[in-house]
Design an enzyme around this catalytic site. Sequence first.
Site, PDB file in Angstrom:
ATOM      1  N   HIS A  10       6.464  10.673   1.225  1.00  0.00           N
ATOM      2  CA  HIS A  10       6.015  10.310  -0.120  1.00  0.00           C
ATOM      3  C   HIS A  10       5.644  11.540  -0.948  1.00  0.00           C
ATOM      4  CE1 HIS A  10       5.912   6.166  -1.357  1.00  0.00           C
ATOM      5  NE2 HIS A  10       4.984   6.442  -2.242  1.00  0.00           N
ATOM      6  N   LYS A  24      11.750  -2.040  -2.092  1.00  0.00           N
ATOM      7  CA  LYS A  24      10.474  -2.753  -2.060  1.00  0.00           C
ATOM      8  C   LYS A  24      10.556  -3.968  -2.970  1.00  0.00           C
ATOM      9  CE  LYS A  24       5.501  -1.889  -2.332  1.00  0.00           C
ATOM     10  NZ  LYS A  24       4.454  -0.878  -2.633  1.00  0.00           N
ATOM     11  N   ARG A  49       8.403  12.187  -3.215  1.00  0.00           N
ATOM     12  CA  ARG A  49       8.444  11.189  -4.296  1.00  0.00           C
ATOM     13  C   ARG A  49       7.492  11.601  -5.405  1.00  0.00           C
ATOM     14  NH1 ARG A  49      10.119   5.780  -4.856  1.00  0.00           N
ATOM     15  NH2 ARG A  49       8.653   4.326  -5.829  1.00  0.00           N
ATOM     16  N   TYR A  78       1.515   8.841 -12.675  1.00  0.00           N
ATOM     17  CA  TYR A  78       2.080  10.175 -12.523  1.00  0.00           C
ATOM     18  C   TYR A  78       1.933  11.010 -13.786  1.00  0.00           C
ATOM     19  CZ  TYR A  78       4.091   8.472  -8.190  1.00  0.00           C
ATOM     20  OH  TYR A  78       4.255   7.958  -6.928  1.00  0.00           O
ATOM     21  N   HIS A 113       9.808   0.679  -9.882  1.00  0.00           N
ATOM     22  CA  HIS A 113       8.542   0.029 -10.226  1.00  0.00           C
ATOM     23  C   HIS A 113       8.803  -1.116 -11.195  1.00  0.00           C
ATOM     24  CE1 HIS A 113       6.015   3.879  -9.305  1.00  0.00           C
ATOM     25  NE2 HIS A 113       6.330   3.196  -8.223  1.00  0.00           N
ATOM     26  N   ARG A 127      12.033   5.895  -1.347  1.00  0.00           N
ATOM     27  CA  ARG A 127      11.048   5.739  -0.283  1.00  0.00           C
ATOM     28  C   ARG A 127      11.661   6.037   1.084  1.00  0.00           C
ATOM     29  NH1 ARG A 127      10.574   1.284  -3.749  1.00  0.00           N
ATOM     30  NH2 ARG A 127       8.588   1.161  -4.899  1.00  0.00           N
TER      31      ARG A 127
END
Length: 355
Positions: free
Chosen positions: A264, A193, A267, A299, A290, A168
């Site tokens: 992003h 995150k 990403r 995705y 994640h 990120r």
Amino acid sequence: MPYVERQVEKPSDPRSLEAYALAYKEHLKAKDYATQSVQYKYASLIWFIDWCHERGIECIEQITRPILQRYQRYLYYAISRSGKALSTASQRNRLTAVRTWFKFLMRENLILYNPASELELPKPEKRLPKHTLTPEEAELVLSQPDIETDAGLRDRAILEVLYSTGIRRQEVINLTKQDVNSGAGIIAVRQGKGKKDRFVPVGERALVWVEKYLDDVRPQHALPSSPDNVFLDETGKVLNLHKVSRAVKKYVKQANIDKMGSCHLFRHTMVTLMLENGADIRFIQQMLGHSQLSTTEIYTHVAIHKLKEIHTATHPAKLKEVTESHQSTQKMPATKDELLSALAAEAEEENETSA
């Protein structure tokens, strides 16, 4: 009116809405929530409190379930600073902040009942990323920074890291020199995150650009007081989030690829291209940081090109087989309409035979 975050002084009235919001903020900080998460939740409460004040609601007891439902309708029609309606995700986030605030107040015995206990949130959207880049488009964007300048060489290194690792924007800004292990080909993402650490592989080419920046550019701007971050601005300070986004957005626009996006975008692109080249989704999940596989699985819907190749190669109803069956008796249909007519005639003939 678009919301402009305001600075809130420590309230003198301990029972004011602002005082309750500040108590909740301190609670989140004590629970070691990520700084950005605390700031966003608190800002969402101030948004709600300002809305209450505009309607003469000054104390917590005046906030009832109908009031919250009215606020929910207001969010549905509200306009953001960009001049667009708030997304469903933004509406959910603001309402979630209010709902968890009331849950905290109830648990701390600061209110007698929780008016938000049965507040229904908008149904979450399952949206695909708007754009991803092809390998050729990605290379074109990477070539946009002017590497003859200090800022351009730094930006090229940043783009290479974003493309290679999929980390990120905040994570690339937070990278320190100790986080980059060139020998092993990995970088350590600290406090990503959710305040989670993880290790991510990084490509050799990206490392070459990072090392070139560290050797040739960074020493020219680093000061004794500068932090240990890999990437610094021209004054030796940590890069600004929005400045990085604007720079990447500019390079995407300069590439003239008829696609939009910023940090992003790389990403999304990294994940999509790796999936299409056969990467296991669980490895992708670990790279992205994640906690839930379902977050990564979105995705798999973007990686449509590989699915298209498999469909073309394996589906029994191939154009080649259909046309070959007609070549012995008639010329090959030249157009889509001719092909459909031929198929319709074949179906009619089969129906007559079966009858």
